[in-house]
Design an enzyme around this catalytic site. Structure first.
Site, mmCIF file in Angstrom:
data_model
loop_
_atom_site.group_PDB
_atom_site.id
_atom_site.type_symbol
_atom_site.label_atom_id
_atom_site.label_comp_id
_atom_site.label_asym_id
_atom_site.label_seq_id
_atom_site.Cartn_x
_atom_site.Cartn_y
_atom_site.Cartn_z
ATOM 1 N N ASN A 35 0.818 -1.210 0.000
ATOM 2 C CA ASN A 35 0.000 0.000 0.000
ATOM 3 C C ASN A 35 0.855 1.264 0.000
ATOM 4 O OD1 ASN A 35 -2.055 1.837 0.278
ATOM 5 N ND2 ASN A 35 -2.310 1.503 2.467
ATOM 6 N N TRP A 36 0.589 2.127 -0.965
ATOM 7 C CA TRP A 36 1.347 3.373 -1.102
ATOM 8 C C TRP A 36 1.197 4.271 0.130
ATOM 9 C CZ3 TRP A 36 -1.202 7.944 -0.572
ATOM 10 C CH2 TRP A 36 -2.597 7.901 -0.641
ATOM 11 N N TRP A 37 -0.026 4.261 0.763
ATOM 12 C CA TRP A 37 -0.312 5.208 1.848
ATOM 13 C C TRP A 37 0.702 5.081 2.981
ATOM 14 C CZ3 TRP A 37 -1.285 5.463 7.011
ATOM 15 C CH2 TRP A 37 -1.894 6.621 7.491
ATOM 16 N N HIS B 297 -11.901 10.109 -3.191
ATOM 17 C CA HIS B 297 -11.984 8.836 -3.912
ATOM 18 C C HIS B 297 -12.926 8.941 -5.117
ATOM 19 C CE1 HIS B 297 -10.369 6.084 -0.456
ATOM 20 N NE2 HIS B 297 -9.497 6.956 -0.902
ATOM 21 N N TYR C 84 -12.077 11.776 5.190
ATOM 22 C CA TYR C 84 -10.869 12.442 4.715
ATOM 23 C C TYR C 84 -10.931 13.943 4.958
ATOM 24 C CZ TYR C 84 -9.346 8.130 2.442
ATOM 25 O OH TYR C 84 -8.929 6.851 2.205
ATOM 26 N N ARG D 175 -16.600 5.307 4.489
ATOM 27 C CA ARG D 175 -16.466 4.002 5.148
ATOM 28 C C ARG D 175 -16.106 4.124 6.623
ATOM 29 N NH1 ARG D 175 -11.393 4.683 2.760
ATOM 30 N NH2 ARG D 175 -9.610 3.859 3.953
ATOM 31 N N ARG E 84 -15.845 2.706 11.755
ATOM 32 C CA ARG E 84 -14.547 2.786 12.430
ATOM 33 C C ARG E 84 -14.632 3.605 13.717
ATOM 34 N NH1 ARG E 84 -9.787 5.774 9.326
ATOM 35 N NH2 ARG E 84 -10.532 4.383 7.679
ATOM 36 N N GLU F 263 -41.892 18.992 9.794
ATOM 37 C CA GLU F 263 -42.316 17.732 9.195
ATOM 38 C C GLU F 263 -41.534 17.405 7.929
ATOM 39 O OE1 GLU F 263 -46.344 19.835 8.612
ATOM 40 O OE2 GLU F 263 -44.582 20.748 9.504
#
Length: 802
Positions: free
Chosen positions: A156-158, A258, A267, A321, A325, A541
């Protein structure tokens, strides 16, 4: 009407006089040394030497930090011939998470924790020589075996571009005077090898870009390299702008990451936190961020972030997402802290507005202690003083309506509650499942309605681990279809997942300051199910309409009026026209009734339901179980148990042009719900596949969604009985009150090039507030020609005197 927010498309007003000592930093620039900036960076991390060691919150915070460091230190492998630093699986190999180089990221992160404790004056490990030696020896081992120009990046690049550089910066800064110049140089060389710039291919936008820039700025301070600091500051320029496609901030306050995911509270949260930290770190120095950047931060806080906060909770529908978490209140507290920091250096009118709303949300969030859980150590005394200062008023921003057309989200904040509406379209993906997170989120963008009220823990207390994913409130769903619980891992060439986007562009609506009309042409991802769905939100309402509900898969189709989690330990009852049903778990047969009521411990927990058509509804009370590990890699095996009540329409198998209509009344009492139903307080003007329209006479608001060119019957107008018409697909909202008429028109498809002509059966005497995109063709009956090309779904509003 006026709003407490400054740039919601309506006029703001300063409501506070901020008198907090030290609230605003000096604006003059001075030449600060690298050592000055390094010390400021460390003070941000540790609280500094002046931290109050008699403060119970500070003592508890550092005791918890020390406990973690103690465990990491004790379990560290210190043998001379070691082949690893820690023997748990995440440090020995990378099998725990495919494509994640955890055997590099995790040890470096632990060494950073230990190094920071060594440099923290309030830590019991402060200046501990044994700890220092073990951290430096550990770094030398990592350099020789894992992290140096001799070891190519993988997975993974991150981790290599963002995660590891953050930890390496913290280690070097914490041990700066203890490392030799040669050690500092080679560690910085290693970071440069993996992350030489701030433009990593495919990830140089939004939060990812800001994280790279922050890392480079700190690296420049540590390396005493002006070019690196300048690279980081200049790199931020690509993010301090508004975009019209892809990642970043849009002028309407939308934030996308994303490619297609609403991510303001994910993010966007990290991005705001780092931008405020960068701003504070460099403020007053020769590298201070340009004034226009500070101004834009203030605009984002008011226009993008705060409208999505309700009593301290940041709405899940804009957290991607991350909903599985961390909780909505955890994210909300982080964003409120960042907003406070932005306000400190903002212009006075922005500062006053933001401080009032921030204070209101902090005080309204009774789930936890904001100071203990969200405030950096160095700011604890200052924030305490701010909260105690009676001259700074807490300001509830409601009522307001905020449309985020570029990320398919709507917010309606009424005095008693707030409602979030999560939609999706050909522009915005319906959900994101990635990196073993948010599994099973298939319908979260299919028209889910989030009711925020007195039950502050509704979505944060194990909701996503126990809720029925096929009975999310507001959705129309193929109740018997089976989804595969898929997961996508970050890996080579995988930055994010191009998931399902509807073939339909008609998603959005029209809004005024405190009310709105929204709609969604829904197409299910895995079945033939389609539906036209609309929501009129005004007063207290929410009117929900459904039409053109069609499916041919021979499976049952349902529309979920509501699904509420019952707060543990509190009393609830379910009423149908005043009669209690479901005293225990069970399901009712179809019930024909005009109203129902979920009664909680008080009205703030309760919701009324009105059914104008008296169509049969089903009700269910159930106990549900789930485990967090089933939906997120950050979860565990512990079983969660929660009770729920659901209300829904059963459209049967293979429905043809089925419809529904219901009204949500959050915060109403049972008696108010009964009276509302008896009064027939809503008039449905149309509910067809061609158009959906309703009027709420009590507040003088009418909303119409034209799925195609056409007309709908209107209530008696002063120009005679007639129709509301549109020459093309459009959303229209009208309010008549106190001799003033407001009209809002939008193109939810965001595709039309030609103007839309809208006709209304009423007369006006003059234009009181014009709009350059609206031409008044006729005043009796009122006819408008509205330019929509290039509008990106925004509402053109014009006001008249009647």
């Amino acid at each position: 009407m006026k709003s407490k927010f400054g740039i919601f498309g309506i006029a703001g007003r300063a409501v506070l006089v901020v008198a907090l000592a030290g609230l605003a930093l000096a604006c003059s620039r001075q030449k600060l040394s690298f050592d000055d900036l390094r010390q400021r960076y460390m003070d941000q991390a540790t609280g500094g030497a002046s931290v109050d060691l008699t403060d119970s919150i500070i003592l508890k915070r550092f005791a918890a930090q020390d406990e973690g460091v103690q465990k990491e230190w004790e379990t560290m492998n210190k043998a001379a011939d070691r082949t690893y630093l820690w023997n748990d699986r995440s440090c020995i190999d990378d099998s725990l998470s495919p494509w994640r180089p955890t055997s590099v990221t995790t040890p470096i992160g632990r060494l950073a924790h230990m190094a920071q404790a060594y440099a923290t004056p309030a830590s019991k490990f402060y200046k501990n020589d044994s700890l220092k030696k073990d951290v430096i020896d550990g770094m030398e081992w990592m350099y020789a075996n894992k992290y140096s120009p001799e070891h190519p990046a993988y997975g993974n690049w991150w981790d290599w571009i963002i995660g590891m550089p953050y930890s390496m910066n913290r280690i070097i800064a914490s041990l700066y005077d203890e490392l030799t110049p040669e050690q500092r140089a080679k560690y910085i060389e290693a970071i440069d090898f993996y992350a030489p710039g701030v433009e990593y291919e495919g990830a140089a936008t939004g939060a990812n870009k800001v994280w790279q820039c922050y890392s480079m700025i700190v690296r420049g301070i540590l390396a005493q390299d002006e070019a690196k600091i300048k690279m980081g500051v200049d790199g931020l320029g690509t993010e301090f702008k508004y975009v019209d496609t892809g990642d970043g901030f849009y002028e309407d306050g939308s934030f996308v990451q994303h490619g297609w995911i609403p991510y303001t509270g994910g993010y966007g949260n990290g991005m705001l936190a780092d931008l405020t930290t960068i701003s504070s770190l460099l403020h007053g120095s020769q590298w201070q961020l340009p004034e226009q950047y500070s101004d834009m931060l203030g605009s984002w806080v008011e226009n993008a972030y705060l409208p999505l906060v309700y009593k301290g909770a940041f709405m899940d529908m804009a957290r991607g997402r991350e909903i599985t978490r961390v909780t909505d209140h955890s994210t909300g507290r982080s964003i409120l802290m960042s907003a406070y920091k932005v306000a400190k250096i903002a212009k006075p009118e922005v500062r006053d507005r933001v401080m009032g709303i921030v204070k209101y949300n902090i005080l309204a969030d009774t789930l936890c202690d904001f100071v203990a859980t969200a405030v950096p150590t160095e700011l604890i005394p200052e924030v305490r003083a701010f909260l105690a200062d009676s001259t700074i008023a807490a300001v509830d921003p409601a009522p307001y309506y905020k449309q985020f057309a570029m990320m398919d989200r709507e917010v309606f904040a009424a005095p008693r509650f707030a409602l979030g509406l999560a939609l999706s379209s050909s522009r915005i993906q319906n959900y994101e499942t990635l990196d073993s997170e948010n599994k099973g989120a298939w319908h979260t963008g299919d028209g889910m309605t989030y009711i925020y009220n007195g039950d502050l823990a509704q979505y944060g207390d194990d909701y996503w681990y126990t809720v029925n994913r096929y009975r999310l409130p507001g959705i129309t769903v193929d109740a018997q279809q089976t989804h595969k619980v898929q997961n996508y891992e970050f890996g080579k060439g995988v930055l994010y997942v191009d998931g399902y986007k509807s073939p339909h562009a008609w998603v959005g609506g029209a809004s005024l300051a405190d009310c709105g009309m929204a709609g969604m042409w829904f197409k299910d991802e895995l079945s033939t199910l389609e539906a036209k769905k609309s929501w009129l939100m005004a007063g207290e309402e929410v009117v929900a309409l459904g039409a053109g509900i069609n499916s041919s898969d021979n499976r049952t189709i349902e529309t979920i009026v509501d699904t509420r989690k019952l707060s543990p330990g509190k009393p609830y009852s379910v009423l149908v026209e005043g009669r209690e049903v479901l005293a225990a778990c069970g399901e009712t047969a179809p019930v024909v009734a005009s109203w129902a009521y979920l009664q909680g411990p008080d009205a703030s927990y309760s919701v009324g339901y009105y059914f104008p058509d008296k169509a049969p509804v089903k009700l269910l009370r159930e106990t549900r179980k789930g485990r967090s590990i089933e939906v997120t890699k950050y979860g565990d095996e512990a079983e969660r148990v929660r009770d729920y009540v659901s209300v829904w329409f059963d459209h049967g198998k293979n429905p043809k042009n089925a419809t529904y209509c219901y009204v949500l009344l959050p915060g109403a009492t049972a008696e108010q719900t009964r009276a509302y139903a008896e009064k027939n307080s809503v008039t449905v003007l149309a509910n067809t596949p061609q158009a959906q329209a309703a009027t709420i006479p009590g507040v003088g608001v009418t909303g119409v969604n034209f799925w195609e060119a056409g007309q709908v019957p209107a209530l008696q107008g002063d120009a005679g009985q007639g129709t509301i018409s549109s020459s093309a697909p459009a959303s229209v909202i009208v309010r008549s009150k106190g001799g003033e008429l407001e009209v809002g028109v939008s193109d939810p498809t965001q595709l039309q090039k030609e103007p839309v002509t809208v006709g209304l059966p009423m007369s006006v005497s003059a234009v009181s507030v014009g709009n350059p995109d609206v031409e008044v063709v006729s005043m009796s009956p009122l006819t408008l020609k509205v330019k929509v090309d290039g509008g990106m779904g925004r509402t053109r509003v014009v006001k008249f005197k009647q």
